[in-house]
Motif scaffolding. Sequence first.
Motif, PDB file in Angstrom:
ATOM      1  N   PRO A  25       0.490   1.668  12.158  1.00  0.00           N
ATOM      2  CA  PRO A  25       0.464   2.335  12.715  1.00  0.00           C
ATOM      3  C   PRO A  25      -1.158   3.121  12.292  1.00  0.00           C
ATOM      4  CG  PRO A  25       2.343   3.129  12.888  1.00  0.00           C
ATOM      5  CD  PRO A  25       2.049   1.922  11.701  1.00  0.00           C
ATOM      6  N   TRP A  26      -1.358   2.906  10.907  1.00  0.00           N
ATOM      7  CA  TRP A  26      -2.821   3.821  10.615  1.00  0.00           C
ATOM      8  C   TRP A  26      -4.014   2.715  10.099  1.00  0.00           C
ATOM      9  CZ3 TRP A  26      -2.491   1.983   5.346  1.00  0.00           C
ATOM     10  CH2 TRP A  26      -0.872   1.270   5.587  1.00  0.00           C
ATOM     11  N   GLY A  27      -3.004   1.700   9.521  1.00  0.00           N
ATOM     12  CA  GLY A  27      -3.937   0.461   8.918  1.00  0.00           C
ATOM     13  C   GLY A  27      -2.793  -0.883   8.942  1.00  0.00           C
ATOM     14  N   CYS A  28      -3.063  -1.525   7.350  1.00  0.00           N
ATOM     15  CA  CYS A  28      -2.465  -2.153   6.731  1.00  0.00           C
ATOM     16  C   CYS A  28      -2.333  -2.100   5.680  1.00  0.00           C
ATOM     17  CB  CYS A  28      -3.286  -3.489   7.884  1.00  0.00           C
ATOM     18  SG  CYS A  28      -4.559  -3.806   6.491  1.00  0.00           S
ATOM     19  N   THR A  29      -1.035  -3.055   5.564  1.00  0.00           N
ATOM     20  CA  THR A  29      -0.397  -2.722   3.506  1.00  0.00           C
ATOM     21  C   THR A  29      -0.975  -4.724   3.015  1.00  0.00           C
ATOM     22  OG1 THR A  29       0.309  -1.151   3.599  1.00  0.00           O
ATOM     23  CG2 THR A  29       1.140  -2.761   1.966  1.00  0.00           C
ATOM     24  N   ILE A  30      -1.650  -4.461   1.821  1.00  0.00           N
ATOM     25  CA  ILE A  30      -2.158  -5.866   1.622  1.00  0.00           C
ATOM     26  C   ILE A  30      -1.264  -6.162   0.465  1.00  0.00           C
ATOM     27  CG2 ILE A  30      -3.440  -8.199   0.423  1.00  0.00           C
ATOM     28  CD1 ILE A  30      -5.581  -5.705   2.903  1.00  0.00           C
ATOM     29  N   ASP A  31      -0.566  -7.347  -0.108  1.00  0.00           N
ATOM     30  CA  ASP A  31       0.618  -7.669  -1.095  1.00  0.00           C
ATOM     31  C   ASP A  31      -0.213  -8.307  -2.129  1.00  0.00           C
ATOM     32  OD1 ASP A  31       2.796  -5.729  -0.929  1.00  0.00           O
ATOM     33  OD2 ASP A  31       3.623  -7.347   0.124  1.00  0.00           O
ATOM     34  N   MET A  32      -0.695  -7.564  -3.207  1.00  0.00           N
ATOM     35  CA  MET A  32      -1.620  -8.556  -4.541  1.00  0.00           C
ATOM     36  C   MET A  32      -0.796  -9.073  -5.553  1.00  0.00           C
ATOM     37  SD  MET A  32      -5.201  -8.642  -3.941  1.00  0.00           S
ATOM     38  CE  MET A  32      -5.442  -9.320  -4.939  1.00  0.00           C
ATOM     39  N   GLY A  33       0.089  -8.602  -6.107  1.00  0.00           N
ATOM     40  CA  GLY A  33       1.212  -8.976  -6.947  1.00  0.00           C
ATOM     41  C   GLY A  33       0.162  -9.243  -8.322  1.00  0.00           C
ATOM     42  N   VAL A  34      -0.796  -8.225  -8.332  1.00  0.00           N
ATOM     43  CA  VAL A  34      -0.996  -8.010 -10.042  1.00  0.00           C
ATOM     44  C   VAL A  34      -0.799  -7.382 -10.390  1.00  0.00           C
ATOM     45  CG1 VAL A  34      -3.724  -8.574 -11.077  1.00  0.00           C
ATOM     46  CG2 VAL A  34      -2.962  -9.854  -9.060  1.00  0.00           C
ATOM     47  N   ASP A  35      -0.787  -6.982 -11.878  1.00  0.00           N
ATOM     48  CA  ASP A  35      -0.681  -6.035 -12.801  1.00  0.00           C
ATOM     49  C   ASP A  35      -1.439  -4.864 -12.835  1.00  0.00           C
ATOM     50  OD1 ASP A  35       0.049  -4.094 -14.825  1.00  0.00           O
ATOM     51  OD2 ASP A  35      -0.710  -5.560 -16.330  1.00  0.00           O
ATOM     52  N   GLY A  36      -1.933  -3.925 -12.279  1.00  0.00           N
ATOM     53  CA  GLY A  36      -2.687  -3.006 -12.522  1.00  0.00           C
ATOM     54  C   GLY A  36      -2.832  -3.400 -10.604  1.00  0.00           C
ATOM     55  N   HIS A  37      -2.778  -3.582 -10.281  1.00  0.00           N
ATOM     56  CA  HIS A  37      -3.204  -3.620  -8.334  1.00  0.00           C
ATOM     57  C   HIS A  37      -1.880  -4.947  -7.269  1.00  0.00           C
ATOM     58  CE1 HIS A  37      -7.220  -4.416  -5.572  1.00  0.00           C
ATOM     59  NE2 HIS A  37      -5.682  -4.188  -5.049  1.00  0.00           N
ATOM     60  N   VAL A  38      -0.781  -4.136  -8.159  1.00  0.00           N
ATOM     61  CA  VAL A  38       0.301  -4.362  -7.284  1.00  0.00           C
ATOM     62  C   VAL A  38       0.449  -4.525  -5.720  1.00  0.00           C
ATOM     63  CG1 VAL A  38       3.006  -4.634  -6.939  1.00  0.00           C
ATOM     64  CG2 VAL A  38       1.288  -3.464  -8.596  1.00  0.00           C
ATOM     65  N   ALA A  39      -0.397  -3.203  -4.760  1.00  0.00           N
ATOM     66  CA  ALA A  39      -0.482  -4.026  -3.481  1.00  0.00           C
ATOM     67  C   ALA A  39      -1.664  -2.662  -3.493  1.00  0.00           C
ATOM     68  CB  ALA A  39       0.660  -3.903  -3.090  1.00  0.00           C
ATOM     69  N   ARG A  40      -2.398  -2.677  -1.513  1.00  0.00           N
ATOM     70  CA  ARG A  40      -3.526  -1.976  -1.775  1.00  0.00           C
ATOM     71  C   ARG A  40      -3.280  -1.305   0.418  1.00  0.00           C
ATOM     72  NH1 ARG A  40      -8.652  -4.235  -1.623  1.00  0.00           N
ATOM     73  NH2 ARG A  40      -9.525  -3.283  -3.530  1.00  0.00           N
ATOM     74  N   HIS A  41      -3.188   0.125   0.817  1.00  0.00           N
ATOM     75  CA  HIS A  41      -3.014   0.663   1.821  1.00  0.00           C
ATOM     76  C   HIS A  41      -4.658   0.057   2.131  1.00  0.00           C
ATOM     77  CE1 HIS A  41       1.026   0.220   0.702  1.00  0.00           C
ATOM     78  NE2 HIS A  41       1.668   1.243   0.074  1.00  0.00           N
ATOM     79  N   VAL A  42      -5.340  -0.546   3.472  1.00  0.00           N
ATOM     80  CA  VAL A  42      -6.133  -0.022   3.616  1.00  0.00           C
ATOM     81  C   VAL A  42      -6.583   0.890   4.973  1.00  0.00           C
ATOM     82  CG1 VAL A  42      -7.837  -0.960   4.520  1.00  0.00           C
ATOM     83  CG2 VAL A  42      -6.777  -2.095   2.674  1.00  0.00           C
TER      84      VAL A  42
END
Length: 213
Positions: A25-42
Amino acid sequence: MDRTVRAWVDGWVLSRGAAPPVVEPWGCTIDMGVDGHVARHVFGAIDEDVEETAVRKVAGVVTGAGVWLKVFRDPTVVGGWLGEGWWIDPEPGHLMTLPLTTTPEPTVPDGFRLRTWSRGGVTRTMLAAPDGSWAARGQLAPTGATAVVDQVETSPQHRRKGLGTVVMHTLQRAASEQGAESCVLAGTPAGRGLYESLGWTVTAPLTSAKFTG
């Protein structure tokens, strides 16, 4: 979700090989699966439309290190909404756009070598220095009417030589040839001057925050 933000998300996911965004509802979630960058909420809104309650709610349930927030509002505001454990990038970014018109043919400095290729839907360009070392690079992910410019870099040894302009002109021409009508990018303060000199304009500030645990 703001149209420019959504265009940037779609292109960024393609450019980085990330998982498809999960719409919230507020944006989106993106999974990266990288050490130090597991996911991001935009967050999908920009500037005054960004809701403090939404940012606090999303940030409040993050418990794992390496999760990022991308909020299109000034970090001096967003920082006050985050609790302990959040690191905020001291160099705030900018969401920038460019309507595609006529882009000049890139002029490569003497001795440098330019190569451009496409694979997996992403166009990449690079410049090699006269001695064969890396000098500059960038890549482009088209998503229909909009193309996202990403990971533009110039070697410290070869700055102030116009290589960034060569990279940008190459990518902008590629975007036009692939049918895009505009470009979008998330730029750093260091790159803002270059982009603005080429006609790009700032749409919104960008705060990047990472949960360190």
